[in-house]
Design a protein around this motif. Structure first.
Motif, PDB file in Angstrom:
ATOM      1  N   HIS A 108       0.824  -1.204   0.000  1.00 39.21           N
ATOM      2  CA  HIS A 108       0.000   0.000   0.000  1.00 39.21           C
ATOM      3  C   HIS A 108       0.862   1.259   0.000  1.00 39.21           C
ATOM      4  O   HIS A 108       0.526   2.260  -0.655  1.00 39.21           O
ATOM      5  N   LEU A 109       1.986   1.215   0.734  1.00 44.41           N
ATOM      6  CA  LEU A 109       2.910   2.349   0.713  1.00 44.41           C
ATOM      7  C   LEU A 109       3.448   2.582  -0.696  1.00 44.41           C
ATOM      8  O   LEU A 109       3.555   3.728  -1.152  1.00 44.41           O
ATOM      9  N   ALA A 110       3.809   1.492  -1.376  1.00 45.98           N
ATOM     10  CA  ALA A 110       4.322   1.609  -2.737  1.00 45.98           C
ATOM     11  C   ALA A 110       3.252   2.169  -3.678  1.00 45.98           C
ATOM     12  O   ALA A 110       3.549   2.991  -4.560  1.00 45.98           O
ATOM     13  N   GLN A 111       2.020   1.740  -3.479  1.00 42.48           N
ATOM     14  CA  GLN A 111       0.927   2.257  -4.314  1.00 42.48           C
ATOM     15  C   GLN A 111       0.669   3.747  -4.038  1.00 42.48           C
ATOM     16  O   GLN A 111       0.410   4.535  -4.966  1.00 42.48           O
ATOM     17  N   ARG A 112       0.759   4.151  -2.767  1.00 39.20           N
ATOM     18  CA  ARG A 112       0.610   5.569  -2.424  1.00 39.20           C
ATOM     19  C   ARG A 112       1.727   6.400  -3.046  1.00 39.20           C
ATOM     20  O   ARG A 112       1.485   7.523  -3.525  1.00 39.20           O
ATOM     21  N   TYR A 113       2.916   5.830  -3.053  1.00 39.09           N
ATOM     22  CA  TYR A 113       4.034   6.537  -3.688  1.00 39.09           C
ATOM     23  C   TYR A 113       3.760   6.737  -5.173  1.00 39.09           C
ATOM     24  O   TYR A 113       4.011   7.824  -5.717  1.00 39.09           O
ATOM     25  N   SER A 114       3.232   5.695  -5.832  1.00 40.45           N
ATOM     26  CA  SER A 114       2.930   5.824  -7.264  1.00 40.45           C
ATOM     27  C   SER A 114       1.883   6.903  -7.509  1.00 40.45           C
ATOM     28  O   SER A 114       1.994   7.691  -8.469  1.00 40.45           O
ATOM     29  N   ARG A 115       0.855   6.958  -6.651  1.00 38.79           N
ATOM     30  CA  ARG A 115      -0.173   7.981  -6.823  1.00 38.79           C
ATOM     31  C   ARG A 115       0.392   9.387  -6.579  1.00 38.79           C
ATOM     32  O   ARG A 115       0.058  10.339  -7.298  1.00 38.79           O
ATOM     33  N   MET A 116       1.261   9.486  -5.578  1.00 40.56           N
ATOM     34  CA  MET A 116       1.873  10.783  -5.298  1.00 40.56           C
ATOM     35  C   MET A 116       2.810  11.207  -6.415  1.00 40.56           C
ATOM     36  O   MET A 116       2.928  12.390  -6.743  1.00 40.56           O
ATOM     37  N   ARG A 117       3.460  10.264  -7.018  1.00 39.93           N
ATOM     38  CA  ARG A 117       4.349  10.571  -8.145  1.00 39.93           C
ATOM     39  C   ARG A 117       3.531  11.109  -9.316  1.00 39.93           C
ATOM     40  O   ARG A 117       3.955  12.045 -10.017  1.00 39.93           O
ATOM     41  N   HIS A 118       2.383  10.479  -9.532  1.00 42.47           N
ATOM     42  CA  HIS A 118       1.492  10.983 -10.578  1.00 42.47           C
ATOM     43  C   HIS A 118       1.006  12.394 -10.230  1.00 42.47           C
ATOM     44  O   HIS A 118       0.930  13.283 -11.107  1.00 42.47           O
ATOM     45  N   GLU A 119       0.689  12.611  -8.953  1.00 44.47           N
ATOM     46  CA  GLU A 119       0.260  13.935  -8.512  1.00 44.47           C
ATOM     47  C   GLU A 119       1.364  14.964  -8.735  1.00 44.47           C
ATOM     48  O   GLU A 119       1.092  16.111  -9.130  1.00 44.47           O
ATOM     49  N   ALA A 120       2.602  14.589  -8.501  1.00 44.52           N
ATOM     50  CA  ALA A 120       3.721  15.503  -8.720  1.00 44.52           C
ATOM     51  C   ALA A 120       3.858  15.847 -10.194  1.00 44.52           C
ATOM     52  O   ALA A 120       4.169  17.004 -10.550  1.00 44.52           O
ATOM     53  N   GLU A 121       3.612  14.871 -11.056  1.00 45.56           N
ATOM     54  CA  GLU A 121       3.676  15.143 -12.494  1.00 45.56           C
ATOM     55  C   GLU A 121       2.579  16.126 -12.912  1.00 45.56           C
ATOM     56  O   GLU A 121       2.805  17.033 -13.737  1.00 45.56           O
ATOM     57  N   VAL A 122       1.387  15.952 -12.351  1.00 43.47           N
ATOM     58  CA  VAL A 122       0.286  16.868 -12.642  1.00 43.47           C
ATOM     59  C   VAL A 122       0.624  18.280 -12.146  1.00 43.47           C
ATOM     60  O   VAL A 122       0.396  19.290 -12.842  1.00 43.47           O
ATOM     61  N   GLN A 123       1.199  18.339 -10.942  1.00 44.38           N
ATOM     62  CA  GLN A 123       1.554  19.643 -10.383  1.00 44.38           C
ATOM     63  C   GLN A 123       2.680  20.298 -11.185  1.00 44.38           C
ATOM     64  O   GLN A 123       2.693  21.524 -11.369  1.00 44.38           O
ATOM     65  N   ALA A 124       3.586  19.515 -11.713  1.00 44.99           N
ATOM     66  CA  ALA A 124       4.661  20.061 -12.540  1.00 44.99           C
ATOM     67  C   ALA A 124       4.084  20.684 -13.808  1.00 44.99           C
ATOM     68  O   ALA A 124       4.547  21.744 -14.273  1.00 44.99           O
ATOM     69  N   SER A 125       3.094  20.016 -14.355  1.00 37.34           N
ATOM     70  CA  SER A 125       2.427  20.575 -15.536  1.00 37.34           C
ATOM     71  C   SER A 125       1.743  21.899 -15.203  1.00 37.34           C
ATOM     72  O   SER A 125       1.782  22.865 -15.990  1.00 37.34           O
ATOM     73  N   GLU A 126       1.144  21.968 -14.017  1.00 37.72           N
ATOM     74  CA  GLU A 126       0.491  23.198 -13.585  1.00 37.72           C
ATOM     75  C   GLU A 126       1.513  24.324 -13.411  1.00 37.72           C
ATOM     76  O   GLU A 126       1.264  25.488 -13.790  1.00 37.72           O
ATOM     77  N   VAL A 127       2.666  24.013 -12.848  1.00 35.87           N
ATOM     78  CA  VAL A 127       3.726  25.011 -12.678  1.00 35.87           C
ATOM     79  C   VAL A 127       4.186  25.539 -14.030  1.00 35.87           C
ATOM     80  O   VAL A 127       4.398  26.758 -14.225  1.00 35.87           O
ATOM     81  N   SER A 128       4.319  24.637 -15.008  1.00 40.12           N
ATOM     82  CA  SER A 128       4.745  25.050 -16.353  1.00 40.12           C
ATOM     83  C   SER A 128       3.740  26.024 -16.967  1.00 40.12           C
ATOM     84  O   SER A 128       4.118  27.031 -17.602  1.00 40.12           O
ATOM     85  N   LYS A 129       2.465  25.741 -16.786  1.00 37.63           N
ATOM     86  CA  LYS A 129       1.430  26.629 -17.313  1.00 37.63           C
ATOM     87  C   LYS A 129       1.490  28.002 -16.645  1.00 37.63           C
ATOM     88  O   LYS A 129       1.357  29.054 -17.296  1.00 37.63           O
ATOM     89  N   ARG A 130       1.680  28.012 -15.300  1.00 36.78           N
ATOM     90  CA  ARG A 130       1.739  29.263 -14.570  1.00 36.78           C
ATOM     91  C   ARG A 130       2.960  30.079 -14.990  1.00 36.78           C
ATOM     92  O   ARG A 130       2.902  31.323 -15.094  1.00 36.78           O
ATOM     93  N   GLN A 131       4.044  29.409 -15.239  1.00 35.00           N
ATOM     94  CA  GLN A 131       5.255  30.115 -15.676  1.00 35.00           C
ATOM     95  C   GLN A 131       5.027  30.760 -17.040  1.00 35.00           C
ATOM     96  O   GLN A 131       5.462  31.914 -17.286  1.00 35.00           O
TER      97      GLN A 131
END
Length: 312
Positions: free
Chosen positions: A116-139
């Motif tokens: 479950h920890l590994a699965q949470r890490y995968s979901r958080m990694r996906h969340e980080a990718e989404v947030q990175a895309s948001e940062v790029s748009k804001r920039q």
């Protein structure tokens, strides 16, 4: 922005550990299925063996006239009881030392919690990718229109991105440590239970082989003993005119039953009967019985009426 070298290595490490623990769990299930199958077959063998044991013992007790076969049947029936006992011990060992520990780990919390920890890490990694895309748009918007509002939104997105990355790094370490610990325990326990299973099966077959070797030897020995036993004395007595002979003992012979006559080298025996089977009946030193014909040599033929066996 999201994936640096450290996080990339962590991601690969978790994927490898996830696959490894899944394969280990599947292998444990394979062993459990086999052990349960062995146990089920063992229970059926016990049922069949017990019935055969009862049938053999019954035949041996009810058919005494078939002496050799009745004795063999009784011996085998008794042996089957011990064989089924070994099967019961083997089944108990499989259950307590193989099935129960493996099932406990397969269904245990440590493995599931680590996964479950590994699965949470995968979901958080996906969340980080989404947030990175948001940062790029804001920039991009801040470059196009440098307003205080766009700048504030960019700073908020970057702050959230840093928070997600920090949490992802911590969670990745926790998941890797948990999966590594589970993998080590999984492999250690599976190896130990596999060795235990091999040892239990080896001991079972060795003990059964010893039982069957012993019963086979006893059957053959009993048959040989009956085949080589001296014949029963004839019901009719010899006439007064029958010719006996005096023989000297050339080889010592130790009686194995009350029907046989022990002889020592140099003794003289009065031989009264000889059978085609290689046995002779006679008397020596006041005792009568059977002995191998080849163990004596004829010295003097004498009429029955002249024999005084008590002097020998």
């Amino acid at each position: 922005m999201v994936i640096d070298e450290v996080e990339l290595q962590r991601h690969h490490q978790l994927e490898k550990l996830y696959r490894s623990t899944r394969a280990g769990k599947d292998f444990q299930k394979d062993i459990v299925r086999a052990a349960e199958g062995f146990t089920a077959i063992g229970l059926k063998q016990i049922e069949l063996g017990t019935k055969l044991s009862e049938d053999c013992i019954k035949y041996g007790s009810e058919n005494i006239s078939a002496e050799t076969l009745a004795k063999a049947a009784s011996l085998y029936g008794d042996a089957r009881v011990h064989v089924e006992k070994e099967q019961e011990d083997f089944n108990r060992t499989l259950s307590s030392q193989v099935l129960e520990p493996l099932k406990a780990m397969i269904n245990g919390a440590p493995l599931e919690d680590a996964r479950h920890l590994a699965q949470r890490y995968s979901r958080m990694r996906h969340e980080a990718e989404v947030q990175a895309s948001e940062v790029s748009k804001r920039q991009a918007r801040a470059r196009e229109l440098a307003t205080s509002e766009n700048t504030a939104k960019l700073q908020a997105s970057e702050l959230k991105m840093q928070e997600v990355k920090a949490n992802m790094a911590v969670l990745g370490k926790e998941a890797a440590a948990a999966l590594s610990a589970v993998e080590a325990q999984q492999q250690r326990l599976t190896f130990q239970r596999l060795v235990c299973m091999v040892e239990a099966e080896k001991v079972y077959h060795q003990r059964v082989a010893e039982i069957l070797d012993g019963i086979q030897a006893e059957m053959i020995l009993d048959k040989q003993r009956k085949d080589s036993a001296p014949p029963e004395p004839p019901a009719a007595t010899c006439s007064e005119n029958a010719m006996y002979f005096l023989a000297e003992v050339m080889h010592a012979f130790d009686a194995a039953s009350e029907k046989e006559l022990s002889l020592a080298v140099g003794d003289y025996v009065v031989v009264r009967q000889i059978t085609p089977a290689g046995w002779s009946e006679g008397e020596c030193k006041g005792k009568a019985g059977w002995f191998p014909s080849a163990f004596v040599e004829k010295r003097q033929q004498i009429p029955n009426s002249n024999v005084a066996t008590s002097v020998f």
